[in-house]
Design a protein around this motif. Structure first.
Motif, PDB file in Angstrom:
ATOM      1  N   ASP A  92       0.831  -1.215   0.000  1.00 12.77           N
ATOM      2  CA  ASP A  92       0.000   0.000   0.000  1.00 12.77           C
ATOM      3  C   ASP A  92       0.868   1.268   0.000  1.00 12.77           C
ATOM      4  OD1 ASP A  92      -2.212  -1.564  -0.025  1.00 12.77           O
ATOM      5  OD2 ASP A  92      -2.668  -1.348   2.130  1.00 12.77           O
ATOM      6  N   LEU A  96       2.995   5.334  -3.304  1.00 12.38           N
ATOM      7  CA  LEU A  96       3.673   6.640  -3.359  1.00 12.38           C
ATOM      8  C   LEU A  96       4.550   6.736  -4.611  1.00 12.38           C
ATOM      9  CD1 LEU A  96       3.864   9.145  -1.490  1.00 12.38           C
ATOM     10  CD2 LEU A  96       5.931   8.158  -0.536  1.00 12.38           C
ATOM     11  N   GLN A  99       2.614   7.534  -7.808  1.00  9.91           N
ATOM     12  CA  GLN A  99       2.122   8.903  -7.646  1.00  9.91           C
ATOM     13  C   GLN A  99       3.263   9.906  -7.895  1.00  9.91           C
ATOM     14  OE1 GLN A  99       0.622   9.771  -3.746  1.00  9.91           O
ATOM     15  NE2 GLN A  99      -0.569  11.513  -4.460  1.00  9.91           N
ATOM     16  N   ALA A 146       8.800  16.457  -0.311  1.00  6.43           N
ATOM     17  CA  ALA A 146       7.412  16.156   0.067  1.00  6.43           C
ATOM     18  C   ALA A 146       7.251  14.665   0.337  1.00  6.43           C
ATOM     19  CB  ALA A 146       6.468  16.618  -1.038  1.00  6.43           C
ATOM     20  N   SER A 150       6.351  13.080   3.863  1.00  4.78           N
ATOM     21  CA  SER A 150       5.110  12.298   4.034  1.00  4.78           C
ATOM     22  C   SER A 150       5.411  10.953   4.706  1.00  4.78           C
ATOM     23  CB  SER A 150       4.390  12.112   2.701  1.00  4.78           C
ATOM     24  OG  SER A 150       5.197  11.388   1.818  1.00  4.78           O
ATOM     25  N   TYR A 154       3.997   9.988   8.316  1.00  2.76           N
ATOM     26  CA  TYR A 154       3.239   8.727   8.466  1.00  2.76           C
ATOM     27  C   TYR A 154       3.803   7.922   9.636  1.00  2.76           C
ATOM     28  CZ  TYR A 154       1.745   3.938   7.670  1.00  2.76           C
ATOM     29  OH  TYR A 154       1.261   2.683   7.835  1.00  2.76           O
ATOM     30  N   PHE A 178     -10.052  17.909   1.444  1.00 10.01           N
ATOM     31  CA  PHE A 178      -9.420  17.885   0.120  1.00 10.01           C
ATOM     32  C   PHE A 178     -10.309  18.473  -0.970  1.00 10.01           C
ATOM     33  CE2 PHE A 178      -6.229  15.130   1.994  1.00 10.01           C
ATOM     34  CZ  PHE A 178      -5.108  15.752   1.473  1.00 10.01           C
TER      35      PHE A 178
ATOM     36  N   PRO B  15      -6.167  12.846  -3.631  1.00  2.68           N
ATOM     37  CA  PRO B  15      -6.419  12.565  -2.205  1.00  2.68           C
ATOM     38  C   PRO B  15      -7.843  12.137  -1.888  1.00  2.68           C
ATOM     39  CG  PRO B  15      -5.059  14.480  -2.407  1.00  2.68           C
ATOM     40  CD  PRO B  15      -5.473  14.119  -3.785  1.00  2.68           C
ATOM     41  N   MET B  18      -7.919   8.617  -2.566  1.00  2.00           N
ATOM     42  CA  MET B  18      -7.068   7.926  -1.582  1.00  2.00           C
ATOM     43  C   MET B  18      -7.824   7.758  -0.240  1.00  2.00           C
ATOM     44  SD  MET B  18      -4.143   7.075  -2.729  1.00  2.00           S
ATOM     45  CE  MET B  18      -3.276   7.290  -4.251  1.00  2.00           C
ATOM     46  N   PRO B  29      -1.471   2.894   5.457  1.00  2.00           N
ATOM     47  CA  PRO B  29      -0.399   3.475   4.613  1.00  2.00           C
ATOM     48  C   PRO B  29      -0.891   4.409   3.520  1.00  2.00           C
ATOM     49  CG  PRO B  29      -0.003   1.148   4.968  1.00  2.00           C
ATOM     50  CD  PRO B  29      -1.360   1.430   5.524  1.00  2.00           C
ATOM     51  N   TYR B  30      -2.204   4.372   3.222  1.00  2.00           N
ATOM     52  CA  TYR B  30      -2.715   5.307   2.201  1.00  2.00           C
ATOM     53  C   TYR B  30      -2.622   6.761   2.657  1.00  2.00           C
ATOM     54  CZ  TYR B  30      -4.326   1.746  -0.996  1.00  2.00           C
ATOM     55  OH  TYR B  30      -4.365   0.734  -1.901  1.00  2.00           O
ATOM     56  N   ILE B  31      -2.360   6.931   3.900  1.00  2.00           N
ATOM     57  CA  ILE B  31      -2.170   8.316   4.407  1.00  2.00           C
ATOM     58  C   ILE B  31      -0.942   8.949   3.742  1.00  2.00           C
ATOM     59  CG2 ILE B  31      -1.684   9.698   6.485  1.00  2.00           C
ATOM     60  CD1 ILE B  31      -3.106   7.489   8.083  1.00  2.00           C
ATOM     61  N   MET B  32       0.027   8.095   3.426  1.00  2.00           N
ATOM     62  CA  MET B  32       1.288   8.620   2.863  1.00  2.00           C
ATOM     63  C   MET B  32       1.085   9.355   1.523  1.00  2.00           C
ATOM     64  SD  MET B  32       4.696   6.398   3.317  1.00  2.00           S
ATOM     65  CE  MET B  32       3.968   4.871   3.778  1.00  2.00           C
ATOM     66  N   PRO B  33       0.464   8.712   0.513  1.00  2.00           N
ATOM     67  CA  PRO B  33       0.222   9.464  -0.733  1.00  2.00           C
ATOM     68  C   PRO B  33      -0.667  10.670  -0.523  1.00  2.00           C
ATOM     69  CG  PRO B  33      -0.493   7.161  -0.956  1.00  2.00           C
ATOM     70  CD  PRO B  33       0.071   7.311   0.412  1.00  2.00           C
ATOM     71  N   LEU B  34      -1.554  10.554   0.466  1.00  2.00           N
ATOM     72  CA  LEU B  34      -2.436  11.661   0.792  1.00  2.00           C
ATOM     73  C   LEU B  34      -1.645  12.864   1.326  1.00  2.00           C
ATOM     74  CD1 LEU B  34      -5.808  10.670   2.026  1.00  2.00           C
ATOM     75  CD2 LEU B  34      -4.845  12.668   3.096  1.00  2.00           C
ATOM     76  N   ILE B  35      -0.732  12.578   2.227  1.00  2.00           N
ATOM     77  CA  ILE B  35       0.122  13.653   2.787  1.00  2.00           C
ATOM     78  C   ILE B  35       1.044  14.209   1.702  1.00  2.00           C
ATOM     79  CG2 ILE B  35       1.928  14.192   4.496  1.00  2.00           C
ATOM     80  CD1 ILE B  35       0.750  11.990   6.265  1.00  2.00           C
ATOM     81  N   PHE B  36       1.515  13.305   0.847  1.00  2.00           N
ATOM     82  CA  PHE B  36       2.422  13.714  -0.238  1.00  2.00           C
ATOM     83  C   PHE B  36       1.749  14.794  -1.114  1.00  2.00           C
ATOM     84  CE2 PHE B  36       3.717  12.990  -4.721  1.00  2.00           C
ATOM     85  CZ  PHE B  36       5.019  13.418  -4.622  1.00  2.00           C
ATOM     86  N   SER B  37       0.505  14.507  -1.519  1.00  2.00           N
ATOM     87  CA  SER B  37      -0.232  15.471  -2.347  1.00  2.00           C
ATOM     88  C   SER B  37      -0.382  16.794  -1.607  1.00  2.00           C
ATOM     89  CB  SER B  37      -1.622  14.942  -2.674  1.00  2.00           C
ATOM     90  OG  SER B  37      -1.513  13.818  -3.499  1.00  2.00           O
TER      91      SER B  37
END
Lengths: 197, 431
Positions: A92, A96, A99, A146, A150, A154, A178, B15, B18, B29-37
């Motif tokens: 999961d 990243l 993305q 970034a 992140s 996390y 968002f 996000p 996500m 762990p999906y929080i990570m791409p969310l924070i990245f954005s």
């Protein structure tokens, strides 16, 4: 040099979630994913490599689908999971990468278009390359910072367990936040003109 | 920056999916791409300052001759902001200056990336003047693009006042052969109608407005049967007057913008006037159909008056005509008329009319454009007599007998040689 770095990231990063799957024993899905994303990359390479974002898109969508069908409420309701991943958290988290590579592939696309158009318009090739390299380098620094931040955030959130929020409250809060952010960003971007040099 | 802006929109949209995915899969762990954005968007927003751009422009000279080079220096300082800035120094496309100059070294367009630090750049390039004229200096223009599209694209320019003058090529003829120099003293033919009055009596004639009262001849007035006021006319100081008639009509623009009979004609007129003035002639200029008029004068500044009039002359789209008032004025000067034109079947009738109405000897310099045009195609111009013979047989026969034609093929013959021919003919008339 920077062009090579952008291409490398755009090509390698979309494959990383599937390599993670391979490493964790889901060979069939991992190989299928690598084959599919590799095919998209090959097709975009045949078209001067400017559509490498398609590889990132396909990787991102595939990872989302695999994740959706392998864990959580859907396999619970269907009583069947697509694959059983040993360490699903790693898979999961690997989302990243596509993305990140998605943004990098758009930067590469922009880089290539500018390099081509500016050389036609009489700009010195060396100067254009140097300035675009600086721009791409600067954007990579922002993206990498970034990404690192992140991961760090996390880790901090999961280590300290500051909030105990149920999934639906988290969903509603995050979505509302968002949607507002996206609206603000899109309005700002809409306001910018497309001035031709 | 369209692509990067698209990436920003995607980052702003992802996000939401996500968050949905994180809920459905119950995976943290999906929080990570969310924070990245979120962090990338935050970084883009924090770089949304508009840049402050300071530009300066410097030319090493503001008067050049055709073919000479001008060095241009552009300095750029950028404070604040983040993004790509494209800068364009003069000449800006689709302006007069773009027609008059070509780039010979470097480039006038530059791109600068303004990152986190202040930027200062200096650019130098060299332009060559290719077309005569007076060109207002355009400033430096720029366009600013924010890579994330957060700040609107900005267009701007820095205006610089000033003019660059491109002077035509002038052949400097230091001295003429003795046999073509004008004779000293008052010439027997075509006395000057300008300059101060001498004490040499010329004739008695009717008074016209503007003539000095002190020259009224009261006895002749009393004897005049019609009762008209009569005056004594005296010769004027100075040598003869030369009226240069420059054709600026469409016939003179055969060829390219920079090589055509008009450009060669201007160069010839200036070279000639320089020599004439040096030998004390009074020189005047009429550009027809309706161009500049420079009244005849023998003084030392006259060359610069002629130069000023011709530098900015652009040519007309009309065909050749010279108004009656101008013809009367030139005829009244009793000047030698020197018509610089391109004689064709289309304008020979009009040239004949002008020559006849001038009522004085006229010299026509016929500039042949054919070889200039061929030179641009074949490189080595065929300097034969084909085109000259063609004209002698075709159009010259329709000109009045009092007119002498000197044919000039600029691709084959220099200005100096034509100037010498013109002088030789004038000396024949002078004897």
């Amino acid at each position: 040099m920077m062009r090579l770095a952008l291409i490398s990231v755009s090509v390698i990063f979309p494959l990383l979630p599937f390599i993670a799957l391979l490493a964790q024993g889901s060979e069939a899905i991992g190989l299928a994913g690598i084959a599919l994303v590799g095919l998209v990359e090959a097709l975009s390479a045949a078209r001067r490599g400017e559509n490498l974002n398609h590889a990132s898109w396909s990787s991102l969508i595939l990872v989302m689908l695999i994740s959706l069908l392998s864990q959580g409420y859907i396999p619970y309701l269907l009583h069947v999971a697509l694959t059983s991943v040993q360490n699903i958290a790693v898979f999961d988290a690997s989302m990243l990468f596509p993305q990140y590579s998605l943004v990098v592939s758009y930067i590469y696309k922009s880089y290539s278009r500018y390099a081509r158009e500016l050389s036609i318009k009489g700009f010195e090739e060396g100067e254009v390359s140097a300035e675009l390299n600086s721009l791409a380098g600067s954007l990579l620094i922002i993206l990498s910072s970034a990404a690192a931040a992140s991961i760090a955030l996390y880790c901090a959130i999961t280590s300290f367990r500051l909030f105990g929020v149920d999934p639906f409250t988290a969903l509603i809060t995050a979505s509302a936040f968002f949607i507002l952010t996206a609206r603000y960003i899109i309005n700002r971007i809409k306001g910018s003109h497309n001035v031709q040099f | 920056m369209r692509e990067i802006i698209k990436a920003m929109v995607i980052l702003a949209m992802i996000p939401a999916f996500m968050a949905l995915l994180a809920t459905v899969t119950a995976s943290r762990p999906y929080i990570m791409p969310l924070i990245f954005s979120l962090l990338v968007i935050f970084a883009a927003l924090s770089l949304s300052e508009k840049p402050r751009i300071a530009l300066s422009l410097e030319f090493d000279k503001d008067i050049v001759h055709l073919g000479e080079e001008v060095s241009v220096k552009v300095e750029v300082s950028i404070h604040e902001g983040y993004g790509l800035i494209m800068i364009r120094g003069p000449p800006i496309p689709r302006t007069d200056m773009a027609e008059g100059f070509e780039l010979v070294k470097g480039t006038n367009v530059h791109v600068v990336f303004k990152g986190f630090r202040q930027v200062h750049r200096e650019y130098e390039y060299v332009l060559r003047a290719v077309k005569r004229g007076s060109y207002p200096v355009e400033g430096v223009s720029f366009v600013y693009y924010h890579p994330f599209g957060i700040v609107e694209d900005t267009e701007g320019s820095v205006k610089v006042s000033g003019v660059i003058k491109v002077l035509p090529r002038v052949k400097l003829i230091s001295r003429l052969p003795a046999r073509v120099r004008p004779k000293e003293g008052v010439p027997s033919f075509s006395p000057s109608r300008l300059g101060s009055y001498s004490t040499e009596f010329w004739s008695v004639r009717e008074y016209v407005v503007g003539y000095p009262y002190k020259f009224i001849n009261w006895k002749a007035t009393a004897r005049n049967a019609g009762g008209n006021l009569m005056v004594n006319e005296y010769e004027r100081e100075g040598v003869r007057t030369i009226a240069l008639l420059m054709d600026g009509s469409l016939w003179m623009r055969y060829g390219s913008d920079v090589e055509n009979p008009l450009e060669y004609g201007i160069s010839l007129v200036l070279s000639l006037s320089r020599v004439f003035l040096r030998y004390g002639y009074s020189v005047g200029l009429w550009v027809f159909p309706k161009g500049a008029k420079v009244p005849p004068s023998p003084d030392s500044d006259q060359y610069y008056r002629l130069l000023r009039a011709l530098v900015e002359f652009r040519g007309f789209s009309e065909i050749l005509t010279l108004d009656e008032a101008a013809i009367r004025r030139i005829a009244g000067l009793k000047a030698i008329a020197l018509i610089v034109t391109n004689v064709t079947a289309g304008n020979v009738g009009e040239i004949s009319r002008i020559s006849e109405e001038l009522r004085s000897r006229a010299l026509i310099v016929d500039i042949i454009p054919d070889t200039i045009l061929m030179k641009n195609i074949v490189g080595d111009p065929p300097c034969g007599k084909w085109f000259v013979r063609d004209r002698v047989e075709g159009v010259y026969g329709r000109l009045p007998a009092s007119v002498k034609v000197i044919t000039w093929d600029p691709a084959c013959e220099g200005v100096g040689s034509v100037v010498a021919k013109i002088h030789r003919h004038m000396m024949v008339w002078d004897q």
